[in-house]
Design an enzyme around this catalytic site. Structure first.
Site, mmCIF file in Angstrom:
data_model
loop_
_atom_site.group_PDB
_atom_site.id
_atom_site.type_symbol
_atom_site.label_atom_id
_atom_site.label_comp_id
_atom_site.label_asym_id
_atom_site.label_seq_id
_atom_site.Cartn_x
_atom_site.Cartn_y
_atom_site.Cartn_z
ATOM 1 N N ARG A 5 33.040 33.868 -22.523
ATOM 2 C CA ARG A 5 32.279 33.564 -21.298
ATOM 3 C C ARG A 5 32.910 32.422 -20.522
ATOM 4 O O ARG A 5 32.815 32.382 -19.290
ATOM 5 C CB ARG A 5 30.835 33.243 -21.650
ATOM 6 C CG ARG A 5 30.077 34.506 -21.994
ATOM 7 C CD ARG A 5 28.638 34.245 -22.274
ATOM 8 N NE ARG A 5 27.905 35.498 -22.299
ATOM 9 C CZ ARG A 5 26.754 35.677 -22.941
ATOM 10 N NH1 ARG A 5 26.218 34.682 -23.615
ATOM 11 N NH2 ARG A 5 26.160 36.834 -22.911
ATOM 12 N N LYS A 38 17.080 52.104 -29.666
ATOM 13 C CA LYS A 38 15.843 52.712 -29.186
ATOM 14 C C LYS A 38 15.965 53.447 -27.860
ATOM 15 O O LYS A 38 16.542 52.918 -26.907
ATOM 16 C CB LYS A 38 14.793 51.617 -29.019
ATOM 17 C CG LYS A 38 14.309 51.043 -30.328
ATOM 18 C CD LYS A 38 13.282 49.990 -30.038
ATOM 19 C CE LYS A 38 12.713 49.409 -31.304
ATOM 20 N NZ LYS A 38 11.906 48.223 -31.005
ATOM 21 N N GLY A 50 27.174 43.665 -24.408
ATOM 22 C CA GLY A 50 26.570 43.565 -25.733
ATOM 23 C C GLY A 50 27.433 44.057 -26.883
ATOM 24 O O GLY A 50 28.614 43.716 -26.987
ATOM 25 N N GLY A 101 21.544 42.260 -21.054
ATOM 26 C CA GLY A 101 20.342 42.643 -20.313
ATOM 27 C C GLY A 101 20.627 42.852 -18.831
ATOM 28 O O GLY A 101 20.119 43.801 -18.225
HETATM 29 P P1 AMP Z 1 20.859 48.156 -28.984
HETATM 30 O O1 AMP Z 1 20.560 46.696 -28.981
HETATM 31 O O2 AMP Z 1 19.713 49.012 -28.543
HETATM 32 O O3 AMP Z 1 22.137 48.507 -28.274
HETATM 33 O O4 AMP Z 1 21.040 48.552 -30.503
HETATM 34 C C1 AMP Z 1 22.042 48.033 -31.298
HETATM 35 C C2 AMP Z 1 21.639 48.186 -32.726
HETATM 36 O O5 AMP Z 1 21.371 49.547 -33.009
HETATM 37 C C3 AMP Z 1 22.714 47.751 -33.694
HETATM 38 O O6 AMP Z 1 22.287 46.607 -34.373
HETATM 39 C C4 AMP Z 1 22.846 48.936 -34.631
HETATM 40 O O7 AMP Z 1 22.908 48.573 -35.998
HETATM 41 C C5 AMP Z 1 21.582 49.721 -34.369
HETATM 42 N N1 AMP Z 1 21.749 51.129 -34.720
HETATM 43 C C6 AMP Z 1 22.659 51.989 -34.268
HETATM 44 N N2 AMP Z 1 22.558 53.167 -34.886
HETATM 45 C C7 AMP Z 1 21.560 53.061 -35.775
HETATM 46 C C8 AMP Z 1 20.987 53.943 -36.745
HETATM 47 N N3 AMP Z 1 21.438 55.173 -36.869
HETATM 48 N N4 AMP Z 1 19.972 53.470 -37.486
HETATM 49 C C9 AMP Z 1 19.532 52.205 -37.348
HETATM 50 N N5 AMP Z 1 20.025 51.331 -36.464
HETATM 51 C C10 AMP Z 1 21.030 51.752 -35.674
#
Ligand code: AMP
Length: 398
Positions: A36, A199, A355, A378
């Site tokens: 950064r 999610k 991220g 974000g």
């Molecule tokens: P996000 O912040 O929504 O981009 O999510 C990132 C997180 O999703 C990371 O910490 C990953 O470990 C988790 N993730 C990705 N695939 C899976 C999975 N199949 N099961 C559980 N967590 C997951």
């Protein structure tokens, strides 16, 4: 709406109040990732080179209730910046008041001064007008180059602009807007979007917005399992959101109606004993289709990797956000790193949307091959969703 940049103003002899995002990870006084700071250098070089007196403000971490916790001091960042830019960087123990004002008064053209953490004041995140006015008092013109916090209307990102006559963006924000904005709004086609992460609920607005622009959307990560439920499949113990199945189904229907290719994993790595903290998965195997009870999906499988690799190889623009699996554990990181490699090697405009994907692409050793890595997590998502960023909207338009 095009925003004025530092190329549109003259800064010689002026006090230039610059909001940067120096929210870097610090452990025991050591900065573990200086990206950064590096990302702000082009703007800082231009402003000092043109004879501006550059006053930097930033936040670092989240000091509780706005307390002065030395753990969140920007002092080590000032030292790191001095080394990177090759000139002394002054430091003011406070971001407003007599300390800051005296330090600014002692500056000469081309000097740099870093103010202490703006979040030592609760008024920063409250976007308090009196506090914003005290910050504004330090400068003649305002430059925002903190893309990572542009989605927050805080005193140093938004409030301050009400008290200064000239408000423009720096090169970093200009580049973020160009890549995440123009290059995805009018992309060279095919435009392939890869979305992963935990999610559906976090990313459904992004999916919806990108369904208007993309030719193909490739889904990975735990998000895929909610889509699989929407198609009537079984996902065992996988991380999924059964209450978001309708939302996932509407996205699938919208994709079909718009003729956007919407790909879900055709195979997955599954495990029977995930221990995230311990970094172990228990027994693992690959399955196509349904995931049996007692097992959970932790990564995309080899057939999916191949399928996604082909899509990426044929793309002219690629946007990637979110890991394909639990990439923090080595055994279930292959999908994410295979996608990182495919994106880096594709002959196209490649945009990494912040991220975890940025972390993965850097770790893969292919960071230098992508066209652009966003510095916002974000903020990138909100911008891709089509939301106005308060820290950008507050700036002067051309
Ligand atoms: P996000 O912040 O929504 O981009 O999510 C990132 C997180 O999703 C990371 O910490 C990953 O470990 C988790 N993730 C990705 N695939 C899976 C999975 N199949 N099961 C559980 N967590 C997951």
């Amino acid at each position: 709406m095009a925003i004025k940049t530092i190329d549109d103003i003259s800064v010689s002899g002026k006090k230039v109040l610059v909001r940067v995002d120096f929210n870097v990870p610090i452990k025991g006084g050591k900065i573990s990732d200086d990206s950064r700071i590096v990302a702000a250098l082009p703007t800082l070089r231009k402003l000092t080179g043109d004879g501006g007196r550059v006053i930097l403000m930033s936040h670092l971490g989240r000091p509780k209730g706005g307390e002065r916790n030395p753990e969140f001091s920007l002092a080590p960042v000032g030292e790191a910046l001095a080394k990177l830019i090759g000139k002394p960087v002054g430091f003011a123990k406070d971001c407003i008041g007599p300390d800051a004002e005296a330090a600014v008064a002692a500056m000469k053209d081309g000097d740099i001064l870093l103010l202490e953490n703006v979040r030592y004041y609760k008024e920063e995140t409250d976007n308090d007008a009196a506090f914003a006015q005290k910050l504004a008092k330090l400068g003649d013109v305002y430059v925002n180059d903190a893309f990572g916090t542009a989605h927050r209307a805080h005193a140093s990102t938004e409030g301050v602009t009400r008290f200064l006559p000239t408000n423009v963006c720096g090169y970093l924000i200009e580049k973020e807007l160009a890549y995440l904005g123009d290059k995805t709004a009018n992309p060279d086609r095919p435009f392939v979007v890869i979305l992963g992460g935990a999610k559906v609920s976090d990313k459904i607005t992004v999916i919806d917005a990108l369904l208007e622009k993309a030719d193909a959307i490739l889904i990975g990560g735990a998000m895929a399992y909610t889509f699989r439920l929407a198609q009537g499949g079984k996902v065992g113990n996988s991380l999924a959101e059964p209450d978001k199945v309708d939302v996932a189904r509407s996205a699938l229907e919208k994709a079909a109606a718009k003729g956007v290719k919407f790909l879900l994993p055709v195979d997955n790595m599954i495990c029977d004993a995930l221990d995230f903290g311990g970094g172990t998965l228990g027994n693992t195997r690959f399955v196509s289709g349904d995931i049996p009870d007692g097992w959970e999906g932790v990564d995309i499988g080899p057939e999916t990797i191949e399928l996604y690799r082909k899509e990426v190889a044929g793309a002219k623009t690629v946007l990637w956000n979110g890991p394909m699996g639990i990439f923090e554990i080595k055994e279930s990181s292959k999908g994410t790193f295979a996608v990182a490699e495919a994106v880096a090697n594709a002959d196209c405009t490649s945009i990494i949307g912040g991220g975890d994907s940025v972390k993965a692409i850097k770790k893969s050793g292919h960071g230098d091959k992508v066209s652009f890595m966003s510095t916002g997590g974000g903020a990138s998502l909100e911008f891709l969703e089509g939301k106005a960023l308060p820290g950008v909207v507050a700036l002067d338009s051309k």
